[in-house]
Design a protein around this motif. Structure first.
Motif, PDB file in Angstrom:
ATOM      1  N   GLY A 235       0.824  -1.196   0.000  1.00 29.41           N
ATOM      2  CA  GLY A 235       0.000   0.000   0.000  1.00 29.41           C
ATOM      3  C   GLY A 235       0.861   1.250   0.000  1.00 29.41           C
ATOM      4  N   GLY A 236       0.301   2.306  -0.530  1.00 32.54           N
ATOM      5  CA  GLY A 236       1.005   3.576  -0.565  1.00 32.54           C
ATOM      6  C   GLY A 236       2.171   3.558  -1.528  1.00 32.54           C
ATOM      7  N   SER A 237       2.900   4.649  -1.561  1.00 33.87           N
ATOM      8  CA  SER A 237       4.034   4.763  -2.462  1.00 33.87           C
ATOM      9  C   SER A 237       4.934   5.890  -1.983  1.00 33.87           C
ATOM     10  CB  SER A 237       3.529   5.067  -3.874  1.00 33.87           C
ATOM     11  OG  SER A 237       4.601   5.243  -4.751  1.00 33.87           O
ATOM     12  N   GLU A 238       6.245   5.681  -2.141  1.00 34.38           N
ATOM     13  CA  GLU A 238       7.198   6.733  -1.825  1.00 34.38           C
ATOM     14  C   GLU A 238       8.448   6.540  -2.674  1.00 34.38           C
ATOM     15  OE1 GLU A 238       8.373   6.647   2.280  1.00 34.38           O
ATOM     16  OE2 GLU A 238       9.168   4.635   2.131  1.00 34.38           O
TER      17      GLU A 238
ATOM     18  N   PRO B 157       6.369   0.660  -2.588  1.00 34.45           N
ATOM     19  CA  PRO B 157       5.245   0.818  -1.667  1.00 34.45           C
ATOM     20  C   PRO B 157       5.720   1.264  -0.280  1.00 34.45           C
ATOM     21  CG  PRO B 157       5.048  -1.246  -2.881  1.00 34.45           C
ATOM     22  CD  PRO B 157       6.412  -0.687  -3.177  1.00 34.45           C
ATOM     23  N   PHE B 158       4.889   2.044   0.398  1.00 32.32           N
ATOM     24  CA  PHE B 158       5.182   2.518   1.745  1.00 32.32           C
ATOM     25  C   PHE B 158       4.926   1.409   2.767  1.00 32.32           C
ATOM     26  CE2 PHE B 158       3.789   4.438   5.758  1.00 32.32           C
ATOM     27  CZ  PHE B 158       4.882   5.235   6.051  1.00 32.32           C
ATOM     28  N   TYR B 159       3.979   0.517   2.443  1.00 33.27           N
ATOM     29  CA  TYR B 159       3.546  -0.555   3.358  1.00 33.27           C
ATOM     30  C   TYR B 159       3.653  -1.899   2.655  1.00 33.27           C
ATOM     31  CZ  TYR B 159       0.186  -3.747   5.526  1.00 33.27           C
ATOM     32  OH  TYR B 159      -0.415  -4.845   6.079  1.00 33.27           O
TER      33      TYR B 159
ATOM     34  N   GLU C  85       6.417  -0.793   7.392  1.00 38.85           N
ATOM     35  CA  GLU C  85       6.176   0.479   6.711  1.00 38.85           C
ATOM     36  C   GLU C  85       7.483   1.209   6.488  1.00 38.85           C
ATOM     37  OE1 GLU C  85       3.486   2.609   9.296  1.00 38.85           O
ATOM     38  OE2 GLU C  85       1.739   1.717   8.318  1.00 38.85           O
ATOM     39  N   ASP C  86       7.429   2.169   5.574  1.00 36.59           N
ATOM     40  CA  ASP C  86       8.504   3.122   5.352  1.00 36.59           C
ATOM     41  C   ASP C  86       9.832   2.421   5.026  1.00 36.59           C
ATOM     42  OD1 ASP C  86       9.392   5.769   5.097  1.00 36.59           O
ATOM     43  OD2 ASP C  86       9.879   5.953   7.226  1.00 36.59           O
TER      44      ASP C  86
END
Length: 162
Positions: free
Chosen positions: A81-84, A103-105, A123-124
């Motif tokens: 999930g997410g993106s960075e 993905p962030f997660y 995460e992260d």
């Protein structure tokens, strides 16, 4: 325990899809211990089996700071999930750094050194390190995901600002 040489690019083992681990024995435990010693000696935070010449689905991550060492055998990503976008490096690519989107997660199912199945959520930075090492097990190199290369001077400047 032994420190093994880290395989550097170019070497075809780094782009080889790794095989599933079936034997959870003393040989596996020794490999995991050797991988940890090698990662620490190389000043890394993660290492995958192909980076020490083994084409097995084994990866470790240790972010230090009193956190537990993550040993992943036969890991499978089950959710992201997410993106960075962050700068990554790799022990198999000395002095090469670049911005990579991940993905962030992440949620991963894997086995431990005794064969017990477990689930891990991260995460992260921890998620990034886990996904980077799992990519190695599929023969995927971080250089194939680099959006923009970063030189050493820029990297050092960013670390000073952090």
């Amino acid at each position: 325990m032994a420190i093994r040489p880290v395989i550097t690019h170019p070497n075809e083992i780094l782009t080889t899809k790794c095989t599933e681990v079936k034997a959870f024995d003393k040989k596996l435990a020794t490999l995991l211990d050797d991988m940890y010693d090698t990662m620490i000696a190389s000043d890394g935070i993660g290492l995958a089996a192909p980076q020490v010449g083994e084409t097995m689905q084994i990866a470790i991550v240790d972010l230090g700071e009193g956190q537990e060492i993550i040993e992943m055998i036969n890991p499978e990503v089950v959710e992201v999930g997410g993106s960075e976008i962050e700068i990554e490096g790799c022990l198999s690519f000395p002095d090469i750094y670049g911005e990579v989107e991940r993905p962030f997660y992440v949620k991963v199912e894997a086995q431990d050194r005794d064969g017990a199945l477990y689930e891990l959520e991260a995460e992260d930075y921890e998620a990034r390190a886990i996904l980077h090492e799992i990519d190695h097990l599929h023969g995927v190199l971080f250089t194939t995901k680099i959006i923009r290369y970063v030189d050493l001077e820029e990297l050092e400047n960013e670390e000073e600002e952090a």
